[in-house]
Design a protein around this motif. Structure first.
Motif, PDB file in Angstrom:
ATOM      1  N   ILE A  67       1.002  -1.265  -0.071  1.00  0.00           N
ATOM      2  CA  ILE A  67       0.038  -0.080   0.058  1.00  0.00           C
ATOM      3  C   ILE A  67       1.053   1.260  -0.002  1.00  0.00           C
ATOM      4  O   ILE A  67       0.517   2.320  -0.802  1.00  0.00           O
ATOM      5  N   GLY A  68       2.046   1.303   0.582  1.00  0.00           N
ATOM      6  CA  GLY A  68       2.809   2.343   0.770  1.00  0.00           C
ATOM      7  C   GLY A  68       3.371   2.748  -0.800  1.00  0.00           C
ATOM      8  O   GLY A  68       3.613   3.738  -1.098  1.00  0.00           O
ATOM      9  N   PHE A 119       0.833   4.489  -2.738  1.00  0.00           N
ATOM     10  CA  PHE A 119       0.651   5.853  -2.280  1.00  0.00           C
ATOM     11  C   PHE A 119       1.891   6.672  -2.802  1.00  0.00           C
ATOM     12  O   PHE A 119       1.742   7.796  -3.431  1.00  0.00           O
ATOM     13  N   GLY A 151       4.645  11.313   8.620  1.00  0.00           N
ATOM     14  CA  GLY A 151       4.561   9.877   9.110  1.00  0.00           C
ATOM     15  C   GLY A 151       3.317   9.345   9.783  1.00  0.00           C
ATOM     16  O   GLY A 151       3.229   8.353  10.629  1.00  0.00           O
ATOM     17  N   VAL A 160      -2.572   7.413   6.881  1.00  0.00           N
ATOM     18  CA  VAL A 160      -3.708   7.875   6.012  1.00  0.00           C
ATOM     19  C   VAL A 160      -4.992   7.436   6.325  1.00  0.00           C
ATOM     20  O   VAL A 160      -5.241   6.259   7.161  1.00  0.00           O
ATOM     21  N   VAL A 176      -7.554   4.741   2.606  1.00  0.00           N
ATOM     22  CA  VAL A 176      -6.845   3.486   2.329  1.00  0.00           C
ATOM     23  C   VAL A 176      -7.926   2.404   1.645  1.00  0.00           C
ATOM     24  O   VAL A 176      -7.427   1.683   0.987  1.00  0.00           O
ATOM     25  N   GLY A 184       1.509  -3.894   4.435  1.00  0.00           N
ATOM     26  CA  GLY A 184       1.385  -2.515   4.884  1.00  0.00           C
ATOM     27  C   GLY A 184      -0.214  -2.448   4.974  1.00  0.00           C
ATOM     28  O   GLY A 184      -0.575  -1.312   5.182  1.00  0.00           O
ATOM     29  N   PHE A 185      -0.950  -3.490   5.148  1.00  0.00           N
ATOM     30  CA  PHE A 185      -2.654  -3.152   5.405  1.00  0.00           C
ATOM     31  C   PHE A 185      -2.819  -4.631   5.880  1.00  0.00           C
ATOM     32  O   PHE A 185      -2.407  -5.633   5.367  1.00  0.00           O
ATOM     33  N   ARG A 202      -3.607  -1.608   9.272  1.00  0.00           N
ATOM     34  CA  ARG A 202      -2.797  -1.034  10.044  1.00  0.00           C
ATOM     35  C   ARG A 202      -3.532  -0.632  11.117  1.00  0.00           C
ATOM     36  O   ARG A 202      -3.148   0.098  12.192  1.00  0.00           O
ATOM     37  N   GLN A 208      -9.628  -1.186   9.291  1.00  0.00           N
ATOM     38  CA  GLN A 208      -8.976  -1.886   8.227  1.00  0.00           C
ATOM     39  C   GLN A 208      -8.781  -3.426   8.291  1.00  0.00           C
ATOM     40  O   GLN A 208      -9.313  -3.976   7.243  1.00  0.00           O
ATOM     41  N   ARG A 266      13.197   8.765   0.660  1.00  0.00           N
ATOM     42  CA  ARG A 266      11.688   8.915   1.257  1.00  0.00           C
ATOM     43  C   ARG A 266      11.622  10.287   2.006  1.00  0.00           C
ATOM     44  O   ARG A 266      12.521  10.544   2.940  1.00  0.00           O
ATOM     45  N   ASP A 315       9.694  10.493   4.153  1.00  0.00           N
ATOM     46  CA  ASP A 315       8.963  10.298   5.480  1.00  0.00           C
ATOM     47  C   ASP A 315      10.306   9.779   6.427  1.00  0.00           C
ATOM     48  O   ASP A 315      10.012   9.094   7.274  1.00  0.00           O
ATOM     49  N   ARG A 326       5.942   7.255  12.542  1.00  0.00           N
ATOM     50  CA  ARG A 326       5.545   6.115  12.178  1.00  0.00           C
ATOM     51  C   ARG A 326       5.539   4.947  12.927  1.00  0.00           C
ATOM     52  O   ARG A 326       4.651   4.223  13.200  1.00  0.00           O
TER      53      ARG A 326
HETATM   54  P1  AMP Z   1       4.984   1.958   4.285  1.00  0.00           P
HETATM   55  O1  AMP Z   1       5.808   2.284   3.109  1.00  0.00           O
HETATM   56  O2  AMP Z   1       4.215   0.845   4.309  1.00  0.00           O
HETATM   57  O3  AMP Z   1       5.750   2.436   5.568  1.00  0.00           O
HETATM   58  O4  AMP Z   1       3.839   3.207   4.299  1.00  0.00           O
HETATM   59  C1  AMP Z   1       4.178   4.501   3.890  1.00  0.00           C
HETATM   60  C2  AMP Z   1       3.289   5.437   4.519  1.00  0.00           C
HETATM   61  O5  AMP Z   1       1.852   5.292   3.803  1.00  0.00           O
HETATM   62  C3  AMP Z   1       2.503   5.269   5.726  1.00  0.00           C
HETATM   63  O6  AMP Z   1       3.414   5.908   6.889  1.00  0.00           O
HETATM   64  C4  AMP Z   1       1.161   5.939   5.967  1.00  0.00           C
HETATM   65  O7  AMP Z   1       1.459   7.411   5.700  1.00  0.00           O
HETATM   66  C5  AMP Z   1       0.905   5.466   4.453  1.00  0.00           C
HETATM   67  N1  AMP Z   1       0.335   4.070   4.537  1.00  0.00           N
HETATM   68  C6  AMP Z   1       0.445   2.797   4.082  1.00  0.00           C
HETATM   69  N2  AMP Z   1      -0.297   1.849   4.237  1.00  0.00           N
HETATM   70  C7  AMP Z   1      -1.278   2.495   4.848  1.00  0.00           C
HETATM   71  C8  AMP Z   1      -2.297   1.912   5.996  1.00  0.00           C
HETATM   72  N3  AMP Z   1      -2.579   0.462   5.756  1.00  0.00           N
HETATM   73  N4  AMP Z   1      -3.257   2.885   6.671  1.00  0.00           N
HETATM   74  C9  AMP Z   1      -2.748   4.093   6.583  1.00  0.00           C
HETATM   75  N5  AMP Z   1      -1.741   4.623   6.052  1.00  0.00           N
HETATM   76  C10 AMP Z   1      -0.986   3.789   5.237  1.00  0.00           C
END
Ligand code: AMP
Length: 197
Positions: A32-33, A36, A57, A60, A65, A86-87, A89, A93, A135, A137, A146
Protein backbone atom coordinates in the motif's frame (compact mmCIF):
# COMPACT_ATOMS: atom_id res chain seq x y z
CA UNK A 1 -5.49 -19.43 -3.59
CA UNK A 2 -3.60 -18.00 -0.62
CA UNK A 3 -4.28 -14.63 0.95
CA UNK A 4 -1.66 -13.43 3.37
CA UNK A 5 -0.84 -10.25 5.16
CA UNK A 6 2.50 -9.20 6.63
CA UNK A 7 2.71 -7.16 9.80
CA UNK A 8 5.86 -5.81 11.39
CA UNK A 9 7.58 -2.59 12.39
CA UNK A 10 9.81 -0.54 10.14
CA UNK A 11 12.92 -2.45 9.18
CA UNK A 12 11.47 -5.87 9.99
CA UNK A 13 11.88 -7.06 6.40
CA UNK A 14 8.27 -7.06 5.18
CA UNK A 15 9.21 -6.03 1.65
CA UNK A 16 12.07 -8.54 1.41
CA UNK A 17 10.00 -11.48 2.65
CA UNK A 18 7.05 -10.52 0.43
CA UNK A 19 9.34 -10.50 -2.60
CA UNK A 20 10.73 -13.94 -1.76
CA UNK A 21 7.25 -15.44 -1.34
CA UNK A 22 5.93 -13.84 -4.51
CA UNK A 23 8.94 -14.91 -6.54
CA UNK A 24 8.64 -18.54 -5.43
CA UNK A 25 4.85 -18.96 -5.47
CA UNK A 26 3.58 -16.41 -7.98
CA UNK A 27 1.63 -14.51 -5.39
CA UNK A 28 1.09 -10.84 -6.13
CA UNK A 29 2.89 -8.45 -3.76
CA UNK A 30 0.62 -5.57 -2.87
CA UNK A 31 2.36 -2.78 -0.97
CA UNK A 32 0.00 0.00 0.00
CA UNK A 33 2.94 2.32 0.75
CA UNK A 34 4.24 1.74 -2.81
CA UNK A 35 0.83 2.55 -4.27
CA UNK A 36 0.72 5.80 -2.31
CA UNK A 37 4.29 6.68 -3.35
CA UNK A 38 3.39 6.04 -7.00
CA UNK A 39 0.55 8.53 -6.61
CA UNK A 40 2.91 11.08 -5.03
CA UNK A 41 5.41 10.75 -7.89
CA UNK A 42 2.65 11.11 -10.45
CA UNK A 43 0.93 14.03 -8.69
CA UNK A 44 -2.49 12.40 -8.80
CA UNK A 45 -5.63 13.70 -7.10
CA UNK A 46 -5.12 11.09 -4.41
CA UNK A 47 -1.62 12.47 -3.79
CA UNK A 48 -3.09 15.86 -3.03
CA UNK A 49 -5.08 14.24 -0.21
CA UNK A 50 -2.30 12.19 1.33
CA UNK A 51 1.09 13.86 0.73
CA UNK A 52 1.15 15.90 3.90
CA UNK A 53 -0.13 13.07 6.08
CA UNK A 54 2.47 10.67 4.68
CA UNK A 55 5.35 13.12 4.95
CA UNK A 56 4.52 13.58 8.61
CA UNK A 57 4.58 9.82 9.13
CA UNK A 58 0.93 9.62 10.12
CA UNK A 59 -1.51 6.98 8.93
CA UNK A 60 -3.74 7.91 6.01
CA UNK A 61 -7.46 7.87 6.99
CA UNK A 62 -9.10 4.45 6.77
CA UNK A 63 -11.68 5.35 4.11
CA UNK A 64 -8.96 6.48 1.68
CA UNK A 65 -6.82 3.41 2.31
CA UNK A 66 -9.75 1.02 1.98
CA UNK A 67 -10.69 2.55 -1.36
CA UNK A 68 -7.13 2.05 -2.62
CA UNK A 69 -7.04 -1.56 -1.39
CA UNK A 70 -10.46 -2.36 -2.83
CA UNK A 71 -9.52 -1.03 -6.26
CA UNK A 72 -6.23 -2.93 -6.22
CA UNK A 73 -7.74 -6.25 -5.12
CA UNK A 74 -10.59 -5.94 -7.60
CA UNK A 75 -8.05 -6.10 -10.41
CA UNK A 76 -8.07 -9.85 -9.69
CA UNK A 77 -4.65 -10.37 -11.20
CA UNK A 78 -3.72 -12.67 -8.31
CA UNK A 79 -4.55 -16.17 -9.54
CA UNK A 80 -2.34 -17.86 -6.96
CA UNK A 81 -3.00 -15.38 -4.19
CA UNK A 82 -1.59 -12.20 -2.73
CA UNK A 83 0.66 -10.90 0.00
CA UNK A 84 -0.60 -7.64 1.44
CA UNK A 85 2.27 -5.60 2.85
CA UNK A 86 1.32 -2.60 4.97
CA UNK A 87 -2.38 -3.34 5.33
CA UNK A 88 -4.28 -3.54 7.63
CA UNK A 89 -2.76 -1.09 10.10
CA UNK A 90 -5.87 -0.21 12.11
CA UNK A 91 -8.77 -2.13 13.55
CA UNK A 92 -11.21 -0.66 11.01
CA UNK A 93 -8.96 -1.79 8.17
CA UNK A 94 -8.75 -5.28 9.64
CA UNK A 95 -12.56 -5.48 9.89
CA UNK A 96 -12.80 -4.40 6.27
CA UNK A 97 -10.48 -7.21 5.25
CA UNK A 98 -12.37 -9.81 7.26
CA UNK A 99 -15.70 -8.75 5.76
CA UNK A 100 -14.70 -8.90 2.14
CA UNK A 101 -11.60 -10.93 1.51
CA UNK A 102 -11.35 -14.26 3.37
CA UNK A 103 -7.87 -13.82 4.66
CA UNK A 104 -5.88 -17.03 5.26
CA UNK A 105 -2.98 -16.05 7.53
CA UNK A 106 -1.37 -13.03 9.12
CA UNK A 107 2.41 -13.24 9.31
CA UNK A 108 3.95 -11.20 12.10
CA UNK A 109 7.63 -10.37 11.69
CA UNK A 110 8.78 -9.88 15.24
CA UNK A 111 11.94 -7.95 16.13
CA UNK A 112 12.91 -6.70 19.59
CA UNK A 113 11.94 -3.11 20.36
CA UNK A 114 15.52 -2.00 20.93
CA UNK A 115 16.46 -3.26 17.45
CA UNK A 116 13.57 -1.33 15.91
CA UNK A 117 14.83 1.85 17.60
CA UNK A 118 18.43 1.16 16.59
CA UNK A 119 17.44 0.67 12.95
CA UNK A 120 15.39 3.84 12.96
CA UNK A 121 18.33 5.72 14.51
CA UNK A 122 20.61 4.40 11.76
CA UNK A 123 18.20 5.60 9.09
CA UNK A 124 18.05 9.04 10.68
CA UNK A 125 21.86 9.22 10.87
CA UNK A 126 22.23 8.06 7.27
CA UNK A 127 19.72 10.64 6.13
CA UNK A 128 21.58 13.41 7.94
CA UNK A 129 24.99 12.28 6.67
CA UNK A 130 23.84 12.15 3.06
CA UNK A 131 21.79 15.33 3.29
CA UNK A 132 18.93 13.59 1.55
CA UNK A 133 16.88 10.43 1.77
CA UNK A 134 14.92 8.66 -0.88
CA UNK A 135 11.76 8.90 1.22
CA UNK A 136 10.30 12.18 2.40
CA UNK A 137 9.08 10.39 5.52
CA UNK A 138 12.58 9.27 6.57
CA UNK A 139 13.19 12.38 8.66
CA UNK A 140 13.48 12.00 12.46
CA UNK A 141 10.04 13.41 13.31
CA UNK A 142 8.21 11.32 10.72
CA UNK A 143 10.09 8.16 11.66
CA UNK A 144 9.14 8.70 15.27
CA UNK A 145 5.53 9.30 14.33
CA UNK A 146 5.42 6.18 12.12
CA UNK A 147 6.72 4.09 14.99
CA UNK A 148 4.19 5.62 17.37
CA UNK A 149 1.35 4.88 14.94
CA UNK A 150 2.61 1.31 14.64
CA UNK A 151 2.71 0.67 18.37
CA UNK A 152 -0.61 2.40 19.05
CA UNK A 153 -2.77 1.20 16.17
CA UNK A 154 -1.18 -1.74 14.38
CA UNK A 155 0.38 -3.86 17.09
CA UNK A 156 -2.95 -4.31 18.96
CA UNK A 157 -4.28 -6.09 15.84
CA UNK A 158 -2.15 -9.12 16.70
CA UNK A 159 -4.70 -10.10 19.34
CA UNK A 160 -7.43 -10.02 16.77
CA UNK A 161 -5.56 -12.34 14.40
CA UNK A 162 -4.55 -14.60 17.25
CA UNK A 163 -8.17 -15.02 18.37
CA UNK A 164 -9.13 -15.97 14.84
CA UNK A 165 -6.34 -18.55 14.84
CA UNK A 166 -4.65 -17.05 11.83
CA UNK A 167 -1.52 -15.53 13.35
CA UNK A 168 1.92 -16.84 12.43
CA UNK A 169 4.62 -15.32 14.64
CA UNK A 170 8.08 -15.37 13.15
CA UNK A 171 11.31 -14.29 14.82
CA UNK A 172 12.55 -11.82 12.20
CA UNK A 173 15.75 -10.92 14.00
CA UNK A 174 17.67 -13.59 12.09
CA UNK A 175 19.27 -13.94 8.65
CA UNK A 176 16.83 -13.41 5.77
CA UNK A 177 16.88 -17.08 4.54
CA UNK A 178 16.14 -18.38 8.04
CA UNK A 179 13.20 -16.02 8.45
CA UNK A 180 11.92 -17.05 5.03
CA UNK A 181 12.19 -20.75 5.88
CA UNK A 182 10.12 -20.22 9.05
CA UNK A 183 7.47 -18.44 7.03
CA UNK A 184 7.35 -21.16 4.37
CA UNK A 185 7.09 -23.97 6.89
CA UNK A 186 4.70 -22.04 9.14
CA UNK A 187 2.35 -21.46 6.23
CA UNK A 188 2.71 -25.06 5.10
CA UNK A 189 3.83 -24.04 1.63
CA UNK A 190 5.26 -26.86 -0.45
CA UNK A 191 8.19 -26.69 -2.83
CA UNK A 192 8.42 -23.47 -4.84
CA UNK A 193 6.52 -23.43 -8.14
CA UNK A 194 9.55 -22.64 -10.21
CA UNK A 195 13.31 -22.50 -9.87
CA UNK A 196 14.85 -19.07 -9.58
CA UNK A 197 17.18 -18.34 -12.49
P1 AMP B 1 4.99 2.07 4.18
O1 AMP B 1 5.82 2.14 2.95
O2 AMP B 1 4.21 0.80 4.27
O3 AMP B 1 5.76 2.38 5.42
O4 AMP B 1 3.88 3.24 4.05
C1 AMP B 1 4.26 4.59 3.92
C2 AMP B 1 3.16 5.50 4.40
O5 AMP B 1 1.96 5.29 3.64
C3 AMP B 1 2.73 5.31 5.85
O6 AMP B 1 3.58 5.99 6.76
C4 AMP B 1 1.33 5.91 5.82
O7 AMP B 1 1.36 7.32 5.80
C5 AMP B 1 0.83 5.42 4.46
N1 AMP B 1 0.19 4.08 4.59
C6 AMP B 1 0.61 2.91 4.03
N2 AMP B 1 -0.20 1.90 4.35
C7 AMP B 1 -1.17 2.44 5.14
C8 AMP B 1 -2.31 1.90 5.82
N3 AMP B 1 -2.64 0.60 5.74
N4 AMP B 1 -3.08 2.76 6.55
C9 AMP B 1 -2.80 4.07 6.64
N5 AMP B 1 -1.73 4.64 6.04
C10 AMP B 1 -0.92 3.83 5.29
Amino acid sequence: MDKFILIGPQGSGKGTQSDLLCNDYDFVHISIGDIFRWNLTNHTKLAARVTRIMNEGRLVPDDIVEEVVRKRLEEHDWNYGFVLDGFPRTRAQAEYLFEGWNLDRAIYLEIPDHVVYERVAVRVAQGQAQGFTKRADDNPEALKMRLQEYYEKTLPLLDLFEKKGMLLRVNAFRPIPDVYESIRSGLGLGAPLKKKS
